[in-house]
Design an enzyme around this catalytic site. Structure first.
Site, short mmCIF file in Angstrom:
data_model
loop_
_atom_site.label_atom_id
_atom_site.label_comp_id
_atom_site.label_asym_id
_atom_site.label_seq_id
_atom_site.Cartn_x
_atom_site.Cartn_y
_atom_site.Cartn_z
N HIS A 111 0.82 -1.23 0.00
CA HIS A 111 0.00 0.00 0.00
C HIS A 111 0.85 1.27 0.00
O HIS A 111 0.37 2.33 0.39
CB HIS A 111 -0.95 0.00 1.21
CG HIS A 111 -2.05 -1.02 1.11
ND1 HIS A 111 -2.71 -1.54 2.20
CD2 HIS A 111 -2.60 -1.64 0.02
CE1 HIS A 111 -3.64 -2.41 1.79
NE2 HIS A 111 -3.58 -2.50 0.48
N CYS A 136 5.95 22.71 -9.16
CA CYS A 136 5.20 22.91 -10.41
C CYS A 136 3.83 23.51 -10.14
O CYS A 136 3.09 23.83 -11.08
CB CYS A 136 5.06 21.58 -11.17
SG CYS A 136 3.71 20.55 -10.57
N THR A 163 -2.96 -8.78 10.73
CA THR A 163 -3.88 -8.23 9.73
C THR A 163 -5.27 -8.84 9.92
O THR A 163 -5.39 -10.02 10.22
CB THR A 163 -3.39 -8.46 8.28
OG1 THR A 163 -4.40 -7.98 7.38
CG2 THR A 163 -3.10 -9.91 7.97
P1 OAD Z 1 -6.65 -3.80 10.57
O1 OAD Z 1 -6.73 -2.62 11.47
O2 OAD Z 1 -7.83 -4.09 9.71
O3 OAD Z 1 -6.38 -5.09 11.43
C1 OAD Z 1 -5.39 -5.13 12.42
C2 OAD Z 1 -5.29 -6.55 12.93
O4 OAD Z 1 -4.23 -6.57 13.87
C3 OAD Z 1 -6.54 -7.06 13.66
O5 OAD Z 1 -6.87 -8.35 13.19
C4 OAD Z 1 -6.11 -7.10 15.12
O6 OAD Z 1 -6.72 -8.17 15.84
C5 OAD Z 1 -4.63 -7.33 14.98
N1 OAD Z 1 -3.82 -6.85 16.12
C6 OAD Z 1 -4.09 -5.86 17.00
N2 OAD Z 1 -3.08 -5.71 17.87
C7 OAD Z 1 -2.14 -6.62 17.52
C8 OAD Z 1 -0.85 -6.94 18.02
N3 OAD Z 1 -0.35 -6.31 19.07
N4 OAD Z 1 -0.16 -7.95 17.42
C9 OAD Z 1 -0.68 -8.59 16.35
N5 OAD Z 1 -1.88 -8.33 15.84
C10 OAD Z 1 -2.61 -7.36 16.40
O7 OAD Z 1 -5.29 -3.63 9.74
P2 OAD Z 1 -4.90 -4.27 8.32
O8 OAD Z 1 -5.37 -5.67 8.22
O9 OAD Z 1 -3.47 -3.99 8.14
O10 OAD Z 1 -5.49 0.09 3.73
O11 OAD Z 1 -5.74 -3.36 7.35
C11 OAD Z 1 -5.61 -3.54 5.98
C12 OAD Z 1 -5.77 -2.25 5.25
O12 OAD Z 1 -6.98 -1.58 5.66
C13 OAD Z 1 -4.70 -1.21 5.57
O13 OAD Z 1 -3.51 -1.42 4.87
C14 OAD Z 1 -5.36 0.07 5.17
C15 OAD Z 1 -6.69 -0.16 5.82
O14 OAD Z 1 -7.76 0.55 5.34
C16 OAD Z 1 -5.21 1.19 3.05
O15 OAD Z 1 -4.82 2.19 3.58
C17 OAD Z 1 -5.42 1.05 1.57
#
Ligand code: OAD
Length: 251
Positions: free
Chosen positions: A120, A151, A189
């Site tokens: 991303h 620009c 994630t």
């Molecule tokens: P999310 O915020 O959707 O999910 C975070 C995950 O991390 C959840 O499943 C939590 O349970 C887990 N979590 C929380 N604390 C944690 C810890 N200490 N150790 C391990 N896991 C933990 O984040 P993403 O899956 O990264 O997109 O979200 C995907 C995309 O949605 C992002 O890249 C962003 C967002 O909208 C864009 O910006 C395009």
């Protein structure tokens, strides 16, 4: 948990090719809030209003003021935690090859991971909407919002907004590595945003074992996770690295 860690370590040392897919959860212990769940950014904002490309193009000033400025303040001071460092250790032990990350915080590279695919993009860089010049955000005057290029065009963060394509090379390489690996570590994630969420499915379809590190279950957990390690990444990774080390010849 101790048994699960031992089994995970065993899988990792016997694997030919290991890939990690990371999300916002791995950076939580670095002080960066996740997007979903308690305390998540999307509790405060509707992503379609602040993180969709149409929202940005309609009103860059509002998106800069509502979201980007605050995110930058947090990201600019964040440091890698034991989760990021654990992945570096696995790479140096010869166990892990590549990190595919959905995060835009650059913390894997700061920790020392040498092959990071930024699915991303990266928030430390800006790109001009008009001339496409790419520049480090530290080299831009951010007192004027939205910041402007020489620009005259408006700068956007060099990351992927909702409604945009994933950078071609990042997508193709991620798909290839997902299909080729025999173990995928899926860390922090929610596995809800496509196409990143498909990488573990591609890996599984091609015979890989899926190891999930996350304190909460995700759509992958019941469906394809072979070893769900339900813990915060920064707590778990040092234990996993120690278990891997024990299984490798000394030296
Ligand atoms: P999310 O915020 O959707 O999910 C975070 C995950 O991390 C959840 O499943 C939590 O349970 C887990 N979590 C929380 N604390 C944690 C810890 N200490 N150790 C391990 N896991 C933990 O984040 P993403 O899956 O990264 O997109 O979200 C995907 C995309 O949605 C992002 O890249 C962003 C967002 O909208 C864009 O910006 C395009």
């Amino acid at each position: 948990m101790a048994d699960l860690i031992q089994r995970t370590a065993e899988l990792l040392v016997n694997a030919r090719q290991v890939v990690a897919l990371t999300g916002a959860g791995i950076s939580v212990e670095s002080g960066i809030p996740p997007f979903r769940g308690k305390g998540g950014l999307w509790e405060k904002f509707d992503p379609m209003e602040v993180a969709h490309i149409d929202a940005f193009l309609n009103d860059p000033e509002t998106v800069w003021n509502l979201l980007i400025k605050d995110m930058k303040t947090v990201l600019d001071t964040a440091r890698p935690n034991a989760g990021h460092i654990g992945l570096v250790d696995l790479e140096r032990l010869g166990v892990l090859q590549t990190v595919i990350t959905q995060n835009v915080d650059g913390l894997h590279q700061l920790a020392g991971s040498s092959d990071v695919i930024e699915f991303h993009g990266n928030f430390a860089w800006l790109r001009c909407l008009d001339c496409s010049q790419r520049i480090k955000s530290t080299e831009v005057d951010l007192t004027r919002i939205p910041p402007h290029c020489q620009c005259g065009g408006i700068f956007r963060p060099d990351c992927v907004f909702f409604g945009e394509m994933i950078p071609h090379e990042a997508l193709v390489r991620s798909q290839q590595l997902s299909a080729a690996c025999d173990v995928m570590l899926v860390i922090g994630t929610s596995a809800t945003v496509q196409p990143a969420a498909s990488m573990p499915l591609i890996a599984k379809d091609n015979g890989a074992d899926i190891i999930e590190i996350n304190p909460e279950p995700t759509p992958l957990t019941a469906r394809i996770s072979d070893l769900p390690l339900m813990s915060a990444a920064a707590r778990l990774m040092p234990r996993l690295v120690a278990a891997v080390r024990q299984r490798l010849p000394a030296g």
